[in-house]
Structure formats: C-alpha cells, structure tokens
Design a protein around this motif. Structure first.
Motif, PDB file in Angstrom:
ATOM      1  N   LYS A 653     -11.958 -12.704 -20.991  1.00 31.93           N
ATOM      2  CA  LYS A 653     -12.665 -11.651 -20.263  1.00 31.93           C
ATOM      3  C   LYS A 653     -14.035 -12.186 -19.860  1.00 31.93           C
ATOM      4  CE  LYS A 653     -14.480  -9.491 -24.474  1.00 31.93           C
ATOM      5  NZ  LYS A 653     -14.552  -8.249 -25.293  1.00 31.93           N
ATOM      6  N   PHE A 654     -14.577 -11.624 -18.788  1.00 32.26           N
ATOM      7  CA  PHE A 654     -15.905 -12.055 -18.347  1.00 32.26           C
ATOM      8  C   PHE A 654     -16.939 -11.717 -19.416  1.00 32.26           C
ATOM      9  CE2 PHE A 654     -19.948 -10.746 -16.421  1.00 32.26           C
ATOM     10  CZ  PHE A 654     -20.355 -11.972 -15.903  1.00 32.26           C
ATOM     11  N   SER A 655     -17.855 -12.654 -19.640  1.00 29.73           N
ATOM     12  CA  SER A 655     -18.898 -12.441 -20.644  1.00 29.73           C
ATOM     13  C   SER A 655     -20.272 -12.277 -20.007  1.00 29.73           C
ATOM     14  CB  SER A 655     -18.923 -13.610 -21.634  1.00 29.73           C
ATOM     15  OG  SER A 655     -20.000 -13.469 -22.541  1.00 29.73           O
ATOM     16  N   HIS A 656     -20.733 -13.306 -19.279  1.00 29.49           N
ATOM     17  CA  HIS A 656     -22.079 -13.256 -18.729  1.00 29.49           C
ATOM     18  C   HIS A 656     -22.247 -14.366 -17.696  1.00 29.49           C
ATOM     19  CE1 HIS A 656     -22.236 -16.217 -22.017  1.00 29.49           C
ATOM     20  NE2 HIS A 656     -23.193 -16.812 -21.330  1.00 29.49           N
ATOM     21  N   PHE A 657     -23.382 -14.340 -17.011  1.00 35.59           N
ATOM     22  CA  PHE A 657     -23.743 -15.433 -16.107  1.00 35.59           C
ATOM     23  C   PHE A 657     -24.748 -16.341 -16.801  1.00 35.59           C
ATOM     24  CE2 PHE A 657     -21.980 -12.681 -12.840  1.00 35.59           C
ATOM     25  CZ  PHE A 657     -21.372 -13.613 -11.987  1.00 35.59           C
ATOM     26  N   GLN A 658     -24.641 -17.627 -16.493  1.00 36.93           N
ATOM     27  CA  GLN A 658     -25.485 -18.621 -17.143  1.00 36.93           C
ATOM     28  C   GLN A 658     -25.982 -19.609 -16.095  1.00 36.93           C
ATOM     29  OE1 GLN A 658     -24.248 -20.240 -21.100  1.00 36.93           O
ATOM     30  NE2 GLN A 658     -24.054 -22.170 -19.970  1.00 36.93           N
ATOM     31  N   GLU A 659     -27.235 -20.036 -16.217  1.00 42.50           N
ATOM     32  CA  GLU A 659     -27.792 -20.974 -15.248  1.00 42.50           C
ATOM     33  C   GLU A 659     -27.039 -22.301 -15.285  1.00 42.50           C
ATOM     34  OE1 GLU A 659     -31.979 -21.572 -15.441  1.00 42.50           O
ATOM     35  OE2 GLU A 659     -32.459 -19.430 -15.377  1.00 42.50           O
ATOM     36  N   LEU A 660     -26.818 -22.849 -14.103  1.00 37.04           N
ATOM     37  CA  LEU A 660     -26.179 -24.153 -13.966  1.00 37.04           C
ATOM     38  C   LEU A 660     -27.127 -25.039 -13.182  1.00 37.04           C
ATOM     39  CD1 LEU A 660     -23.600 -25.890 -14.349  1.00 37.04           C
ATOM     40  CD2 LEU A 660     -22.841 -25.058 -12.116  1.00 37.04           C
ATOM     41  N   SER A 661     -27.406 -26.220 -13.721  1.00 34.25           N
ATOM     42  CA  SER A 661     -28.365 -27.110 -13.071  1.00 34.25           C
ATOM     43  C   SER A 661     -27.836 -28.537 -13.081  1.00 34.25           C
ATOM     44  CB  SER A 661     -29.728 -27.037 -13.788  1.00 34.25           C
ATOM     45  OG  SER A 661     -29.580 -27.391 -15.158  1.00 34.25           O
ATOM     46  N   GLY A 662     -28.622 -29.435 -12.520  1.00 38.45           N
ATOM     47  CA  GLY A 662     -28.245 -30.848 -12.530  1.00 38.45           C
ATOM     48  C   GLY A 662     -27.132 -31.164 -11.549  1.00 38.45           C
ATOM     49  N   ARG A 663     -26.378 -32.220 -11.872  1.00 35.42           N
ATOM     50  CA  ARG A 663     -25.328 -32.691 -10.969  1.00 35.42           C
ATOM     51  C   ARG A 663     -24.244 -31.645 -10.736  1.00 35.42           C
ATOM     52  NH1 ARG A 663     -24.064 -38.967 -12.784  1.00 35.42           N
ATOM     53  NH2 ARG A 663     -26.124 -39.827 -12.246  1.00 35.42           N
ATOM     54  N   ASP A 664     -23.907 -30.926 -11.793  1.00 33.14           N
ATOM     55  CA  ASP A 664     -22.855 -29.911 -11.637  1.00 33.14           C
ATOM     56  C   ASP A 664     -23.269 -28.873 -10.601  1.00 33.14           C
ATOM     57  OD1 ASP A 664     -21.139 -31.064 -13.492  1.00 33.14           O
ATOM     58  OD2 ASP A 664     -22.049 -29.988 -15.172  1.00 33.14           O
ATOM     59  N   ALA A 665     -24.521 -28.449 -10.659  1.00 39.02           N
ATOM     60  CA  ALA A 665     -25.008 -27.461  -9.693  1.00 39.02           C
ATOM     61  C   ALA A 665     -25.065 -28.057  -8.292  1.00 39.02           C
ATOM     62  CB  ALA A 665     -26.382 -26.954 -10.109  1.00 39.02           C
ATOM     63  N   ASP A 666     -25.513 -29.301  -8.189  1.00 38.52           N
ATOM     64  CA  ASP A 666     -25.599 -29.955  -6.878  1.00 38.52           C
ATOM     65  C   ASP A 666     -24.222 -30.041  -6.225  1.00 38.52           C
ATOM     66  OD1 ASP A 666     -28.300 -30.253  -7.292  1.00 38.52           O
ATOM     67  OD2 ASP A 666     -28.151 -32.353  -7.964  1.00 38.52           O
ATOM     68  N   LYS A 667     -23.194 -30.346  -7.019  1.00 35.91           N
ATOM     69  CA  LYS A 667     -21.830 -30.444  -6.481  1.00 35.91           C
ATOM     70  C   LYS A 667     -21.347 -29.095  -5.957  1.00 35.91           C
ATOM     71  CE  LYS A 667     -20.273 -34.253  -9.450  1.00 35.91           C
ATOM     72  NZ  LYS A 667     -19.337 -34.624 -10.554  1.00 35.91           N
ATOM     73  N   VAL A 668     -21.654 -28.037  -6.709  1.00 38.13           N
ATOM     74  CA  VAL A 668     -21.220 -26.700  -6.298  1.00 38.13           C
ATOM     75  C   VAL A 668     -21.890 -26.303  -4.995  1.00 38.13           C
ATOM     76  CG1 VAL A 668     -21.292 -24.255  -6.905  1.00 38.13           C
ATOM     77  CG2 VAL A 668     -20.680 -25.938  -8.642  1.00 38.13           C
ATOM     78  N   VAL A 669     -23.205 -26.528  -4.901  1.00 40.77           N
ATOM     79  CA  VAL A 669     -23.944 -26.141  -3.700  1.00 40.77           C
ATOM     80  C   VAL A 669     -23.478 -26.967  -2.504  1.00 40.77           C
ATOM     81  CG1 VAL A 669     -26.226 -26.059  -2.629  1.00 40.77           C
ATOM     82  CG2 VAL A 669     -25.939 -25.345  -5.008  1.00 40.77           C
ATOM     83  N   ALA A 670     -23.269 -28.275  -2.720  1.00 41.40           N
ATOM     84  CA  ALA A 670     -22.815 -29.132  -1.625  1.00 41.40           C
ATOM     85  C   ALA A 670     -21.449 -28.689  -1.115  1.00 41.40           C
ATOM     86  CB  ALA A 670     -22.768 -30.586  -2.093  1.00 41.40           C
ATOM     87  N   ALA A 671     -20.543 -28.360  -2.041  1.00 42.39           N
ATOM     88  CA  ALA A 671     -19.207 -27.907  -1.639  1.00 42.39           C
ATOM     89  C   ALA A 671     -19.283 -26.588  -0.888  1.00 42.39           C
ATOM     90  CB  ALA A 671     -18.321 -27.768  -2.877  1.00 42.39           C
ATOM     91  N   ARG A 672     -20.188 -25.727  -1.312  1.00 41.22           N
ATOM     92  CA  ARG A 672     -20.343 -24.431  -0.652  1.00 41.22           C
ATOM     93  C   ARG A 672     -20.846 -24.614   0.780  1.00 41.22           C
ATOM     94  NH1 ARG A 672     -18.614 -19.226  -0.489  1.00 41.22           N
ATOM     95  NH2 ARG A 672     -20.313 -17.760  -0.020  1.00 41.22           N
ATOM     96  N   LYS A 673     -21.842 -25.481   0.950  1.00 41.06           N
ATOM     97  CA  LYS A 673     -22.383 -25.710   2.290  1.00 41.06           C
ATOM     98  C   LYS A 673     -21.349 -26.357   3.195  1.00 41.06           C
ATOM     99  CE  LYS A 673     -27.260 -25.900   0.978  1.00 41.06           C
ATOM    100  NZ  LYS A 673     -28.497 -26.722   0.914  1.00 41.06           N
ATOM    101  N   GLU A 674     -20.531 -27.243   2.624  1.00 42.85           N
ATOM    102  CA  GLU A 674     -19.482 -27.876   3.421  1.00 42.85           C
ATOM    103  C   GLU A 674     -18.463 -26.848   3.887  1.00 42.85           C
ATOM    104  OE1 GLU A 674     -16.063 -31.391   3.013  1.00 42.85           O
ATOM    105  OE2 GLU A 674     -17.509 -31.034   1.403  1.00 42.85           O
ATOM    106  N   SER A 675     -18.097 -25.922   2.973  1.00 37.38           N
ATOM    107  CA  SER A 675     -17.120 -24.899   3.347  1.00 37.38           C
ATOM    108  C   SER A 675     -17.669 -23.944   4.400  1.00 37.38           C
ATOM    109  CB  SER A 675     -16.692 -24.103   2.102  1.00 37.38           C
ATOM    110  OG  SER A 675     -17.757 -23.299   1.619  1.00 37.38           O
ATOM    111  N   MET A 676     -19.004 -23.815   4.435  1.00 35.18           N
ATOM    112  CA  MET A 676     -19.653 -22.939   5.414  1.00 35.18           C
ATOM    113  C   MET A 676     -19.971 -23.674   6.715  1.00 35.18           C
ATOM    114  SD  MET A 676     -22.249 -21.107   2.723  1.00 35.18           S
ATOM    115  CE  MET A 676     -23.240 -20.357   4.004  1.00 35.18           C
TER     116      MET A 676
END
Length: 678
Positions: A653-676
């Motif tokens: 079940k969903f618990s909470h949101f947690q900050e994501l930083s570093g390379r993992d965050a960079d990959k997510v943002v880059a993939a999001r911008k590419e999809s957009m």
C-alpha cells in the motif's frame, strides 16, 4: 455397495497443485483407466482432454479452469482441472470452493513441498475435504516416511498414508492397501494384479497400518478403545471412519503413484468413489439454502461467437428448460457430453452436475441461484490482491470504447484482474497476479474480443516540491486593439510539511486586486502546479497573493488567471525544486529458508527493511516489513517468486513521498523531459 454408490449422483473433484506436478497427466490417465477415452493424450503434444485453449497448448501448461465429465464403475463425475501457475490461482480457488473434494498433486521432492502450503491452508480455512497424490514416485530414492515428514510440515491436518509401495530392484512394482490389507502388482495399461499378502507383508507395512489406525482413533473413541485392547477393528468400520473424517476435513489421505504409467491411478479412482462426500453434504457444508433447486456460479466465461456463459454447479435438486433460476428463465443450457467432445445443448441437469447457462446477465462467481433470485455467498473468498501491472492501450485508437467494455468482461471472467485509471499519469493499467497472468489477459482480449492491445511499463507518479521560499512579482499586459488584457500580482511561495498539498490565501487590502479576480489568481496558481519545472505535479507549498494592480477596463478573470500561471512559472524554479518519489509499505511473505535471499534482493531495490518476524499462523514462514520505492515494485513479485520456489508473495500500500536526489533523480527528470519532447 453399488446401489449406495449410485445414490450419490454426480460428484465433483478438483485437481490442484504446483505447475509441472502432473495434474493434467493424472486426469488423462484417470480418464483412460475409467474407459472414458480410448487413448491417453500428451501435454507436450497438446492432445490432452482438458488443455484445449490456444494459450494452454502454446505454453504446454494449463491456463484456465477446465471441467471434464466422465464415469467410473457407473458413477458420474465432474473433474475440474486447474492451472498450476501461481499467477492463475483464482481459477483454483473457484474450483475448490464448489468441489466435493480436492486432489492435491505434488512431486516427491521435499524441497518443493513447501509450495503446497498456500493451497493446503486455503483448503483448511474453508474446511474443504482433500487428498494428496504424490506423483512421479519413480523419480525419487527417498523413503515414504521422509516424504510424509516433509508433507506434514505443510499441512495443518494430520496425514493418513493409504498405501505403501512395493519396491523391487529400486523400482516401484505395486502397493499394499493399508485399509483393505491387500497387495497388488502394477500392470501396464491394465488394472493391478492382486497378490498374496504373505509375499509382501513386512514390519514396515504393519507399522504404517498402525499409524493409520492411531490417527483415525484420535477422532473416534470406540476405535481408540479397540486399539487399546488390541482388538483388530472391522474393515468396514475403518472405511466408515476414514470417510467421515475426510468429509469433516479432519485428516488428509495420502496416495502414491506415477500418473504417466497409471501406477496408483485406479487406487485413486476407488478412493474418491468410496470416500468423497456427496453434493448434498457439500451443499450443507457450504451453508446453501435447504430448498430445491439451488445452484452456485463458479465462473463466468465469454465464449467466441456465443457470448456470456455462466458456469454453474447444481447443488440441490434438478433444473430443466423453462425453469426459473436466479430470476432467469432457463433455455439453451450447454454441457460437454463426454471427454473431448464439443459442448451440446441439454434440457435437464441433475444434482451435482455442472452446466453453462446462456444469456444470464446478472450473477458473478460465488453467487447462489434459487427460484427466488440471486444471493451472494457469505463464505466466498475475495480475489487475491494485484501484484503486477502493465499500462495498456488499444493498438487502434478507434477501439478505445471497445477496450473499456472488453476489460470489464475480462475482469468478470477472472476477478483477480483489476483495471486502474491512474489519475496522475492518465494511464490505463491492467493489474494481475504476475507477468504470465497479464500476458494471458492480453491474448484473451485478442482471441475473444478481437481487440489488439499494446503494453508498457507503467509510469511512476512522481511529484515535486520546494525547499525554499520566494516572492515573485509578475505583470501580464497585452494590447491588440479594443480591450486589452492586464493583470499585475505579487505572490509569495513557501514550502509546507509533507502531505499538505497546495494551499492558497491572500492578504490583499484596499482593493489592489478586486475580490472577484482573486479566485482567478488561485486557479492560475493551481493550473501551474499540475506540471512544475521538473515535469511533475507540484505539492506541499503555500502561495499567498500579497499585492497587485488592476485596470478598470482591461483586467479580467482570464488575465489574472494567466498572471497566476506566469508567476508560478517564474517563481517556483527559484525555490530549489526537489523530486519526490512514492514509497510503498510492503509486507513480504516467504518460507523461512528463503528469507535472507529475499532481504538481500529488496535491499538492492533501495528498500528500507523495517523488520521481520515469523508469519502469524504459518509454520516455517516469515514476514518481512519493508518500505520500497514504487519505481522498484513492477517486477518485484517475479523476483520474490524466483527466490522462493514460486510461492512468495506480498501485500503493498502507498506509504508516503520521499525526496529523491543525485543520479537517480537526474535520470528520472531526464526521462520525463525526453517523453515530453523537451
């Protein structure tokens, strides 16, 4: 005895067990031994009676619940061949619920017997009579005692060994029936040959019979007294007690054999013929209404070129064309006549038999049908929770409306499917029990509903928030002839505690921004939070409208809404945006010997292990409590099963949101911008 057997009517036996244990082969051999088919088919060749669907033959495995009707020594039977893959457990649950008894098939490997635990527990939780058939006995060098010890660890009920094998030159050549005290030699494709007990009687055989009687005596004082006084009980009394205890789910008879060579198959046929409860006893056990007729739906099926079929078992009485059942007038009832034959129309169906009712719009699996109408069964188990999902869409966008209706029918056929419309990602996600389950679902959409779909990994509903505060002044002014557009605002943007969402307020005084325009500013602010500078929905911030200017002619709701969007676009990037990833609270259930492997596996998925303990009420099982990012959940069930003989599972079940930083965050943002396309 023949008359007594005939009075039992049609009875139903379900065959369950892990994949590759040999259920379908066992049923095929039973059909051959009973004279119901002239020749045995092969799973590998796709020629068995029960595995008839395209999906089953393509995978050389059972992929759906298949009823097969046959007779043995004049007794009519319905056999329900159930899929062994854990992904398809829903069909097994539905079959077990309406069966008079269940045959659990297993291989003679103690390490694999832990895979029986979920099935055996389900049977005991619902007080369903069941036997165990240890198949492939020609592939083991272990003693029967060792096998029973491993089996007993998985069963909450005491096991009762029905016969012991005769072994010559390390080959099983026959068996000794511990109740009848008779010995038999196996003969290929023929009934076993009886041999004198004197030739095979051993101390081991005597010990096994005493253990059987002692187990039965735990549930019968008269039998216990006879044993204490060294009085040999009458054979009929032993059979009576065995039958009674099986019906009450007090014991689990264990039989041995090699289904491929028919070893032990006729012994199993005789056991179910004499000891399996009647349909009336099953109806009483299930608490069904004591009236006639009574039927219970066990599955919905949408057949090609036919439409909806309601698969039903008649639990009391008889039904015939023209009768009213469940508020539905019966006609065009369908039933397979003999193994391997196509369905045909029938006009009458007796107690215990199964039938497909056509054009019955109401009713789902588990519902009880009477002349008065349809009622829900109080003891029908809920479907298992989804463990795996893929985003799907129709290959041809013109089929989107057709997709919705087809998915509804798919879920009606198999309630362990679930369709979710993700509000954050706007994806349609088909959820189920695993990759095999989802792939089968998509194949059925194509075969049954002529609907091609494509799938992809579901997007993760990341969000973003801010860590700093700022103040932003924005002016929107446009003049293009006639009335122009004008709005001037100053807002402050501040972070809030996690889970607060988006809040808006104003401190306007003196009418700098007229009250009627303030809601438009708020609308513009909220418009902008749908997609922040990182590409995701912005949460947990407070926006305050502090000041502004307006024009008596050119100001409008639209102008101030646009100004609100512009102010957020300019201001939020100054607030140190942070990516948030959803974290799930997960309880993982695995056999104890696999706990450490699963812990290592989830740690590599960035999971935080919060603790583990023995699983409540499950001997030899552990429960691991973890927090794990939703991005790591997609194929989690596949890995857990691969590390735990295919039976590990979890609840999430969903618990909470947690900050994501570093390379993992960079990959997510880059993939999001590419999809957009940015």
């Amino acid at each position: 005895m023949a008359d007594a057997q005939a009075s039992k009517g049609t009875r139903c036996i379900a065959f369950v067990g892990p994949q590759s244990s040999g259920k379908t082969t066992l049923l095929e051999s039973m059909l051959f031994a009973s004279g119901s088919i002239p020749k045995k088919g092969s799973v590998q060749d796709g020629t068995t009676v029960s595995d008839t669907s395209n999906e089953a033959r393509a995978r050389t495995m059972s992929t759906e619940l298949t009823p097969v009707r046959f007779s043995y020594l004049g007794d009519p039977w319905v056999a329900l061949d159930c899929p062994g893959a854990i992904d398809l457990i829903q069909d097994s649950h539905q079959a077990m619920m309406i069966a008079d008894a269940v045959v659990v098939v297993t291989e003679p490997e103690p390490d694999k017997m832990v895979a029986l635990a979920p099935t055996l527990r389900f049977l005991d939780d619902h007080s369903i009579p069941h036997m165990i058939f240890i198949n492939k006995m020609d592939s083991t060098n272990l003693s029967v005692r060792d096998l029973l010890r491993a089996l007993q660890e998985q069963s909450q009920r005491p096991l009762v060994l029905r016969h012991v094998p005769l072994i010559e030159d390390r080959q099983i050549t026959g068996y000794v029936d511990l109740v009848a005290e008779r010995a038999y030699h196996y003969k290929l494709d023929e009934p076993s040959e009886r041999i004198p007990m004197e030739e095979v009687s051993t101390e081991e055989t005597g010990d096994a019979r005493r253990e059987l009687l002692e187990t039965l005596s735990d549930f019968d004082d008269a039998l216990l007294e006879q044993l204490l006084e060294d009085i040999e009980p009458e054979r009929e009394e032993v059979y009576r007690q065995l039958t009674k205890d099986l019906a009450e789910d007090l014991i689990v008879p264990v039989l041995l054999g090699v289904a491929e060579h028919e070893n032990g198959v006729r012994r199993l046929l005789k056991a179910i013929r004499h000891e399996v409860p009647t349909t009336t006893e099953t109806a009483d056990r299930l608490g069904l209404p004591n009236e006639s007729p009574v039927a219970q739906i066990y599955k919905i099926n949408y057949a090609e070129h036919v439409g909806k079929l309601t698969l039903t078992r008649i639990m009391r009485g008889r039904i015939k064309d023209g009768d009213s059942l469940g508020g539905h007038r019966l006609n065009n009832m369908q039933q397979g006549a003999e193994p391997g034959m196509a369905k045909s129309k029938v006009s009458t169906v007796d107690t215990g038999d199964v039938v497909a009712l056509s054009r019955m719009e109401d009713g789902v699996a588990g519902d009880v049908l009477t002349e008065k109408g349809i009622t829900q069964a109080t003891n029908w188990p809920p479907p298992p929770v989804p463990l795996y999902g893929l985003a799907i869409h129709s290959t041809d966008r013109k089929d989107d409306v057709k997709l919705t209706e087809s998915l509804r029918k798919l879920c009606e056929e198999d309630p362990s499917f679930e369709v979710v419309q993700n509000e954050d990602t706007h994806e349609l996600v088909l959820e189920g029990q695993g990759d095999i389950h989802i792939q089968l679902g998509m194949e059925r959409l194509k075969r049954k509903f002529d609907l091609s779909v494509e799938s992809s990994r579901p997007q993760i509903a990341y969000k973003e928030t801010i860590k700093k505060s700022t103040e932003q002044h924005t002016r929107f002014k446009r003049q293009s002839g006639g009335h122009g557009q004008f709005a001037d605002i100053t807002i402050s943007i501040a972070p809030l505690a996690r889970g607060s969402g988006v809040e808006f307020s104003d401190t306007i005084v003196g009418g700098a921004v007229p009250k009627n325009f303030i809601p438009a500013v708020e609308a513009g602010v909220r418009d902008n939070t749908e997609q922040g500078p990182l590409g995701f929905k912005v949460v947990d911030l407070h926006v305050t409208l502090k000041d502004g200017q307006h024009h008596s002619v050119d100001s409008s709701d639209q102008a101030f809404r646009t100004a609100g969007r512009m102010a957020m676009t300019e201001g939020v990037p100054k607030c140190d945006p942070q990516l948030l990833e959803p974290i799930n609270d997960v309880q993982i259930f695995v056999p104890t010997e696999h706990t450490s492997k699963v812990q290592r596996a989830v740690t590599q998925r960035r999971a935080q292990i919060l603790g583990f303990d023995a699983r409540d009420g499950w001997t030899g099982w552990d429960q691991i409590h973890v927090n794990i990012p939703a991005a790591e959940m997609l194929d989690l069930i596949t890995e857990i099963r691969s590390l735990s003989l295919g039976i590990g599972t979890f609840e999430s079940k969903f618990s909470h949101f947690q900050e994501l930083s570093g390379r993992d965050a960079d990959k997510v943002v880059a993939a999001r911008k590419e999809s957009m396309g940015v």
